[in-house]
Design an enzyme around this catalytic site. Sequence first.
Site, PDB file in Angstrom:
ATOM      1  N   THR A 271       4.006   1.173   2.062  1.00  0.00           N
ATOM      2  CA  THR A 271       4.999   0.324   1.407  1.00  0.00           C
ATOM      3  C   THR A 271       5.629   1.032   0.223  1.00  0.00           C
ATOM      4  OG1 THR A 271       3.782  -1.668   2.065  1.00  0.00           O
ATOM      5  CG2 THR A 271       5.359  -1.894   0.268  1.00  0.00           C
TER       6      THR A 271
ATOM      7  N   GLY B 292       0.804  -1.210   0.000  1.00  0.00           N
ATOM      8  CA  GLY B 292       0.000   0.000   0.000  1.00  0.00           C
ATOM      9  C   GLY B 292       0.838   1.261   0.000  1.00  0.00           C
TER      10      GLY B 292
ATOM     11  N   ARG C 275     -10.591 -10.150   3.335  1.00  0.00           N
ATOM     12  CA  ARG C 275      -9.172  -9.982   3.010  1.00  0.00           C
ATOM     13  C   ARG C 275      -8.504 -11.291   2.626  1.00  0.00           C
ATOM     14  NH1 ARG C 275      -5.583  -6.660   6.943  1.00  0.00           N
ATOM     15  NH2 ARG C 275      -5.270  -8.772   7.704  1.00  0.00           N
TER      16      ARG C 275
ATOM     17  N   ASP D 205      -8.899  -0.864  -0.165  1.00  0.00           N
ATOM     18  CA  ASP D 205      -9.838   0.247  -0.024  1.00  0.00           C
ATOM     19  C   ASP D 205     -10.009   1.052  -1.306  1.00  0.00           C
ATOM     20  OD1 ASP D 205     -10.082  -0.504   2.579  1.00  0.00           O
ATOM     21  OD2 ASP D 205      -8.872   1.131   3.397  1.00  0.00           O
TER      22      ASP D 205
END
Length: 582
Positions: A278, A275, A465, A306
Amino acid sequence: MTFTETTTPTKPTFSLLFSSSSASNAAASSSLSNSSSIGSRPNHVLDLGSSIESLKLRLERTTRMGSEKKRRSPKIVYGDGGYVLEDVPHLADYIPNLPTHPNPLQDNPAYSVVKQFFVNADDSVAQKVSLSHPIISSFYKSVILHSDNIVVHKDSPRGTHFRRAGPRQRVCFESDEVRACIVTCGGLCPGLNTVIRELACGLSHMYGVTKILGIEGGYRGFYARNTINLTPKCVNGIHKRGGTILGTSRGGHDTTKIVNSIQDRGINQVYVIGGDGTQKGASVIFEEIQRRGLKVSVVGIPKTIDNDIEVIDKSFGFDTAVEEAQRAINAAHVEAESTEYGIGVVKLMGRNSGFIAMYATLASRDVDCCLIPESPFFLEGKGGLLEYIEKRLKENGHMVIVVAEGAGQELIAESVRSENREDASGNKQLLDVGLWLSQKIKGYFAGKKKMAINLKYIDPTYMIRAVPANASDNVYCTLLAHSAIHGAMAGYTGFTVGPVNGRHAYIPFPRITEKQKKVVITDRMWARLLSSTNQPSFMSNREAEEANEVEEPQLQHWDVENSWVDEQDDLDYHSPAHNGSL
C-alpha cells in the site's frame, strides 16, 4: 556550520546548443535565409531545419527526463561531522510562492498548558544511536541520561536522521480549504478503526477541518465506490470495533484514475493506511501528484501486524496480536497437558518475519518449540525436529509448538507440488505449514505403538486480525494519526510516519518499502527464546551466521539502566513481551 541539500544531478546532453530559444530560432532563420539567397539546394535547407527541430525535441526530452529524475531523487541534507538528514518532500519544492499561515493550535485551549508544543525547524531523530565514537558516546550519554527524549539538531553527531514529527508554527493549509480523505488497504489489523477515528477527530478538533471523506473499499474506492463523510460524531465509538468501517481490498491500484479522482473531488490531503504494498502505491500517487503540480499532501500510516517494517520501532496492531496469541497458546497448552502425549500446534502470523511468534512464545512460557521463517529447521534424522518432539514428550508427557506461517515453506515445497502464486497485493501465497507439520508429526508417531499421540492444531489467524486494538495500540494509533496530521498541515508530503528510536518521525516512502525487518537469530533476543523453550537451534553456528550474513552490523545503544544493549534490545524495551528478568 555549513549544510548542503542535494539531489542526484542531471546533465542535459544539449545544454550548450540552445542557451536561448529565441537566439536559436533567429540563427536558424538567418541560416535558412542566407542559404536561399546563395542558391543552395532546397533539400539541404530542409535537412538543416529538420536537424534543428530534432535537436530541440531531444533537448526538451532530456530536460523532462532530468526533471523526472530530480523529482524521484532522495532529498538529502548533509551537515558537519557526518550528519545526514533523509528529508521528506514539501509542497514548496514544486509549488512556487506557496503561502503559509499561523498554526491554529496556538489558539487551541487544549495546548495552552504545553510549554513548547511547536517542533523546531531543525529537530531530527537519529535512526541508529551509535556510541562507538568517543565524542558521540559522550554526547548521547548526556542526552539520554539527562533528558527524557532522543532528539538532535543539525550540529549533532554523525549518522542518518529523519525529520522529527510534530506541529509547526506555520502551516500551508487554512482550515476551511482542507478537503481530506482517508483510505484503508490490504488485510485487516487491530487498530485500523482507531487510526480512522483519530484522523477524523484530530483534523476536526485540532485544526478545525470540516470536510473529511472516507474512501470505501481500498484503492479502487477512489474511482469505483462511493465516499462517506466522516465527522467526530460518526466515528466516536469505532475504536471499540475490529476491522475497518471503510472496508478494504487488495490491488485495484490505478494511478491515473486515483489521481484524477483526487483532482476532480478537490481533495488536498490523502491519508493512506496500509502495509508495504500500500505504501508503494501511495508513493506512486505522490509522484503523479507532484508531476501535475497539485497542492496535495500524501501521507502514509504503516500497517503490518507482522511488525516487519525496517525503519520504525513497531507497527500498530502488533501488541494486540501478541496479546491475543496468548489465548490460542493457552488453549493449546490446556489441550496438550490434559492427555497423555498431547501435542498442541499453534500457527501465528508472520509471512517473512517471526516477531509475533517469538514475542508470544516469550510471553507465554508454556511453549516448548518456536519455529520462524528466519531460522531454518529440518524434520528427519539426528538433531531434527521430530527427534526433539519425541524426546520432549518422553520427558514432560506433553508439548506445545508455535509456528509462524512463513516457516518451513521450502520443506513443504519439496514434499508437495505447488505453484508460486501471488495475491492481488503481490504477496506470495503460502502453504499451510501448521497443517503440514501436524500431518508429518502424526505420520512419524504412527509406527510407534507405545507413543500414541493426541495432537490438536489451532489456527487463530483471522480471529487475531479481527479484534479491536488493546489499550497500548489505541494510544499508539492516536500518536501516529496526530503526527500524520501535523505533517500534512505543515505541507510535508510523500512520507510515512512512525517511531524511530522512540520518537515519531517523518520517513520518505522509499525507506519504508526498500526491505523488511526480520528477526536476527544471532541476536540475544533469539537466544533468550531458545533458553526459555530449551529447544535446539536446529542449526550449526556456521549455518546461523550464513542465514544472517545479509543483516547489517548491530549498533550499540546506551540503555538508561546503565547496560549496553543492541539494536534488537531497543525494540524489546518498547514491546509488550519485554521482561527485565530475561
